[in-house]
Design a protein around this motif. Structure first.
Motif, PDB file in Angstrom:
ATOM      1  N   GLN A 159       3.919  10.944 -11.860  1.00 27.59           N
ATOM      2  CA  GLN A 159       3.405  10.326 -10.630  1.00 27.59           C
ATOM      3  C   GLN A 159       4.449  10.430  -9.517  1.00 27.59           C
ATOM      4  O   GLN A 159       4.100  10.691  -8.357  1.00 27.59           O
ATOM      5  CB  GLN A 159       3.042   8.868 -10.893  1.00 27.59           C
ATOM      6  N   GLU A 160       5.703  10.233  -9.877  1.00 29.01           N
ATOM      7  CA  GLU A 160       6.774  10.345  -8.878  1.00 29.01           C
ATOM      8  C   GLU A 160       6.884  11.780  -8.369  1.00 29.01           C
ATOM      9  O   GLU A 160       7.025  12.013  -7.156  1.00 29.01           O
ATOM     10  CB  GLU A 160       8.095   9.903  -9.507  1.00 29.01           C
ATOM     11  N   LEU A 161       6.816  12.753  -9.274  1.00 25.60           N
ATOM     12  CA  LEU A 161       6.913  14.162  -8.871  1.00 25.60           C
ATOM     13  C   LEU A 161       5.701  14.592  -8.062  1.00 25.60           C
ATOM     14  O   LEU A 161       5.820  15.387  -7.116  1.00 25.60           O
ATOM     15  CB  LEU A 161       7.065  15.048 -10.114  1.00 25.60           C
ATOM     16  N   ASP A 162       4.508  14.092  -8.414  1.00 29.95           N
ATOM     17  CA  ASP A 162       3.297  14.451  -7.657  1.00 29.95           C
ATOM     18  C   ASP A 162       3.430  14.033  -6.195  1.00 29.95           C
ATOM     19  O   ASP A 162       2.852  14.669  -5.306  1.00 29.95           O
ATOM     20  CB  ASP A 162       2.066  13.783  -8.282  1.00 29.95           C
ATOM     21  N   GLY A 163       4.185  12.955  -5.956  1.00 32.19           N
ATOM     22  CA  GLY A 163       4.363  12.492  -4.578  1.00 32.19           C
ATOM     23  C   GLY A 163       5.089  13.496  -3.696  1.00 32.19           C
ATOM     24  O   GLY A 163       4.984  13.414  -2.459  1.00 32.19           O
ATOM     25  N   TYR A 164       5.800  14.451  -4.282  1.00 30.09           N
ATOM     26  CA  TYR A 164       6.486  15.477  -3.493  1.00 30.09           C
ATOM     27  C   TYR A 164       5.554  16.624  -3.104  1.00 30.09           C
ATOM     28  O   TYR A 164       5.936  17.485  -2.317  1.00 30.09           O
ATOM     29  CB  TYR A 164       7.697  16.017  -4.262  1.00 30.09           C
ATOM     30  N   ARG A 165       4.360  16.704  -3.721  1.00 29.08           N
ATOM     31  CA  ARG A 165       3.333  17.699  -3.364  1.00 29.08           C
ATOM     32  C   ARG A 165       3.882  19.128  -3.367  1.00 29.08           C
ATOM     33  O   ARG A 165       3.637  19.916  -2.457  1.00 29.08           O
ATOM     34  CB  ARG A 165       2.715  17.375  -2.008  1.00 29.08           C
ATOM     35  N   GLY A 166       4.661  19.443  -4.390  1.00 31.96           N
ATOM     36  CA  GLY A 166       5.180  20.795  -4.526  1.00 31.96           C
ATOM     37  C   GLY A 166       6.387  21.099  -3.672  1.00 31.96           C
ATOM     38  O   GLY A 166       6.905  22.230  -3.707  1.00 31.96           O
ATOM     39  N   GLN A 167       6.853  20.128  -2.903  1.00 35.11           N
ATOM     40  CA  GLN A 167       8.061  20.321  -2.087  1.00 35.11           C
ATOM     41  C   GLN A 167       9.299  19.963  -2.914  1.00 35.11           C
ATOM     42  O   GLN A 167       9.208  19.319  -3.960  1.00 35.11           O
ATOM     43  CB  GLN A 167       7.985  19.454  -0.838  1.00 35.11           C
ATOM     44  N   PRO A 168      10.502  20.369  -2.476  1.00 34.21           N
ATOM     45  CA  PRO A 168      11.710  20.152  -3.287  1.00 34.21           C
ATOM     46  C   PRO A 168      11.973  18.678  -3.585  1.00 34.21           C
ATOM     47  O   PRO A 168      11.834  17.818  -2.713  1.00 34.21           O
ATOM     48  CB  PRO A 168      12.826  20.745  -2.414  1.00 34.21           C
ATOM     49  N   PHE A 169      12.324  18.414  -4.827  1.00 31.85           N
ATOM     50  CA  PHE A 169      12.729  17.072  -5.254  1.00 31.85           C
ATOM     51  C   PHE A 169      14.154  17.160  -5.806  1.00 31.85           C
ATOM     52  O   PHE A 169      14.578  18.224  -6.288  1.00 31.85           O
ATOM     53  CB  PHE A 169      11.778  16.532  -6.335  1.00 31.85           C
ATOM     54  N   PRO A 170      14.920  16.076  -5.741  1.00 30.39           N
ATOM     55  CA  PRO A 170      16.297  16.127  -6.281  1.00 30.39           C
ATOM     56  C   PRO A 170      16.277  16.205  -7.802  1.00 30.39           C
ATOM     57  O   PRO A 170      15.558  15.450  -8.471  1.00 30.39           O
ATOM     58  CB  PRO A 170      16.914  14.817  -5.799  1.00 30.39           C
ATOM     59  N   LEU A 171      17.074  17.111  -8.343  1.00 31.57           N
ATOM     60  CA  LEU A 171      17.105  17.318  -9.791  1.00 31.57           C
ATOM     61  C   LEU A 171      17.431  16.031 -10.537  1.00 31.57           C
ATOM     62  O   LEU A 171      16.891  15.768 -11.623  1.00 31.57           O
ATOM     63  CB  LEU A 171      18.137  18.399 -10.121  1.00 31.57           C
ATOM     64  N   ALA A 172      18.286  15.188  -9.960  1.00 26.62           N
ATOM     65  CA  ALA A 172      18.692  13.953 -10.627  1.00 26.62           C
ATOM     66  C   ALA A 172      17.526  13.000 -10.859  1.00 26.62           C
ATOM     67  O   ALA A 172      17.610  12.115 -11.723  1.00 26.62           O
ATOM     68  CB  ALA A 172      19.774  13.249  -9.807  1.00 26.62           C
ATOM     69  N   LEU A 173      16.416  13.181 -10.124  1.00 22.99           N
ATOM     70  CA  LEU A 173      15.241  12.334 -10.315  1.00 22.99           C
ATOM     71  C   LEU A 173      14.732  12.394 -11.753  1.00 22.99           C
ATOM     72  O   LEU A 173      14.211  11.406 -12.282  1.00 22.99           O
ATOM     73  CB  LEU A 173      14.136  12.774  -9.344  1.00 22.99           C
ATOM     74  N   LEU A 174      14.889  13.540 -12.405  1.00 24.62           N
ATOM     75  CA  LEU A 174      14.406  13.695 -13.780  1.00 24.62           C
ATOM     76  C   LEU A 174      15.124  12.753 -14.737  1.00 24.62           C
ATOM     77  O   LEU A 174      14.595  12.438 -15.801  1.00 24.62           O
ATOM     78  CB  LEU A 174      14.588  15.146 -14.240  1.00 24.62           C
ATOM     79  N   GLY A 175      16.338  12.325 -14.389  1.00 27.20           N
ATOM     80  CA  GLY A 175      17.087  11.424 -15.259  1.00 27.20           C
ATOM     81  C   GLY A 175      16.532  10.014 -15.305  1.00 27.20           C
ATOM     82  O   GLY A 175      16.894   9.235 -16.194  1.00 27.20           O
ATOM     83  N   TRP A 176      15.627   9.666 -14.372  1.00 26.76           N
ATOM     84  CA  TRP A 176      15.085   8.322 -14.352  1.00 26.76           C
ATOM     85  C   TRP A 176      14.274   8.015 -15.611  1.00 26.76           C
ATOM     86  O   TRP A 176      14.323   6.896 -16.123  1.00 26.76           O
ATOM     87  CB  TRP A 176      14.204   8.128 -13.119  1.00 26.76           C
TER      88      TRP A 176
END
Length: 493
Positions: A159-176
């Motif tokens: 759900q958090e990644l979908d909020g970026y709509r395919g735009q760049p997200f910070p890699l560290a977000l995956l650690g959450w």
């Protein structure tokens, strides 16, 4: 009379020398026999030979000159290094309790005062470790209950990644996600990603890990007297105190109104319940309960979080490998879609890729052990209290064990027919009495989170960046974590 006295003294001296030589001849094994190594310089020892951010590579280069078992002087501390699969395997698996202690690493001694799980030694460590293994098992680690927590966290992460709509997200977000699984086990509930306590803990853990890998703390560990003079330990101690304050608040909030009230739903619950019983004096008092929880947070969040980030980064860098994983997931899972722990046996390529990620990155290159008694290693006799570094990088990159050790190659874990193959030299969690206490939890988390992300997304570099341009040089921290950068998660059709 004086001449007679001098003669008697001379005779006693000769008899004493003869007795010493006779005892040495009768018991030749009683004298330490140190491995070879480079000549140390005054005060700094061999520190001038070790590159600060790549000490494991420096030690591997020294092993080519001095052999698989050699001695280095880290400041004034005489230390033995083990390089290559055979030397490390013999030490970790064949010595029993003789190599189960930790040396007193200055910064961790200041932080934990000999308590906790990972840097404690002796009876106190054994009791804390046994308790932790039992507690994790009772909470469902390696079984359905924890798998459910991981899959729930996967939904929140997507759900958090979908909020970026395919735009760049910070890699560290995956650690959450893996961090929140650890928090749920420790405290009995997950945090919302926007929760101030969650954000504070994630920020502090990140800062502590960076400080623990800094040149200042490395110098403090090698030369404590100089580090104390320069106050090099103060920044990390301040951050740890902030983490400890949060943990004390969470511990207090979980404390039941009366002893034994309610079921054990978390690691903290189990600690509190144990502290109310008849355990060893002081082992489960608040100070050590906080120390154990601090160890579980630091180890349980950083290692799995960094590994998941590496896995996703390497998929973006190797799109062909990513495509093969996704093809296998689609073919095996079919319309059901939902990944389960028991699917791992039917997904050999996916399993091979996850294993190769852990081999290739060498997340924790070396954590020292200490001889609990006089110990023989590689034909040498090391006295009790000798620090020993089993160099895991040298095992995971051993040319005698891996066909292409310096390349990212999932075929290391596949046979000619594409079946998954276990490799004895796969030791990212270490081995023996000090094998990682959270290994089963980490395996479950990585498989479900990695597979779930690849089912749902194509993982790509930012627009205008080629896969080859993605940075796979590790950042300077306590672990070999990836550098801060961004990726895109594009939903798959």
């Amino acid at each position: 009379m004086a001449l007679l006295l001098l003669g008697l003294l001379g005779l006693w001296g000769l008899l004493g020398l003869w007795g010493l030589l006779w005892a040495r001849a009768r018991c030749p094994s009683s004298a330490p026999r140190w491995p070879p190594g480079p000549r140390p310089l005054p005060l700094i020892g061999n520190l001038h030979l070790l590159r600060g951010s790549q000490q494991d590579w420096s030690l591997m280069e020294l092993s080519e000159r001095y052999g698989p078992v050699f001695t280095v002087h880290l400041g004034l501390q005489k230390t033995v290094v083990l390089a290559g699969y055979e030397a490390v395997r013999e030490a970790l698996l064949d010595t029993g309790q003789q190599l189960a202690d930790r040396p007193p690493i200055p910064i961790f001694h200041l932080i934990q005062q000999g308590g906790g799980i990972f840097f404690a030694s002796g009876a106190r460590w054994r009791a804390a470790r046994q308790f932790t293994v039992r507690a994790l098992h009772s909470l469902g680690v390696g079984r359905g209950p924890v798998a459910g927590k991981v899959l729930q966290e996967l939904v929140c992460l997507t759900q958090e990644l979908d909020g970026y709509r395919g735009q760049p997200f910070p890699l560290a977000l995956l650690g959450w996600a893996p961090s929140n699984v650890t928090f749920a086990l420790l405290f009995g509930q997950r945090f919302r990603y926007q929760d101030p306590v969650f954000l504070a803990l994630m920020g502090l853990i990140d800062e502590v890990m960076v400080l623990l890998g800094s040149p200042g703390v490395q110098l403090f560990n090698a030369c404590p007297w100089l580090g104390a003079l320069l106050q090099l330990h103060r920044p990390v101690l301040r951050k740890v105190e902030q983490v400890r304050a949060i943990l004390k608040t969470l511990l207090e909030s979980r404390r039941p109104p009366r002893p034994g009230a309610g079921p054990v739903q978390s690691y903290v619950d189990a600690l509190i319940r144990q502290g109310q019983g008849d355990g060893p004096q002081g082992l489960f008092a608040e100070a050590n309960a906080v120390a154990c929880t601090l160890d579980m947070i630091m180890a349980g969040t950083e290692t799995t979080s960094a590994t998941l980030q590496w896995a996703v980064l390497l998929m973006a860098k190797h799109p062909g490998v990513q495509g093969r994983v996704q093809e296998e997931l689609d073919r095996v899972l079919g319309p059901r879609g939902q990944l389960r722990p028991e699917d791992q046996g039917a997904l050999p390529y996916t399993s091979a890729v996850l294993h190769e990620v852990q081999r290739y990155i060498t997340l924790l290159p070396h954590v020292p052990r200490c001889t609990a008694a006089d110990t023989r290693l590689g034909g040498y006799l090391l006295p009790k209290g000798t620090p020993v570094i089993p160099l895991l990088t040298s095992v995971l990159l051993d040319k005698t064990q891996w066909e292409t050790p310096g390349q990212f190659n999932p075929n290391h874990f596949l046979d000619a027919d594409g079946h998954f193959v276990k490799r004895a030299a796969f030791l990212p969690f270490s081995a023996g009495r000090r094998v990682c206490v959270g290994e089963r939890l980490a395996r479950t988390e990585l498989f479900l989170l990695f597979g779930g992300l690849l089912q749902r997304y194509r993982l790509l570099p930012p627009h205008g960046t080629s896969p080859a341009a993605l940075d796979t040089e590790p950042a300077r921290a306590f672990t070999m974590r990836p550098r801060a950068q961004a990726l895109r998660a594009v939903p798959r059709p």
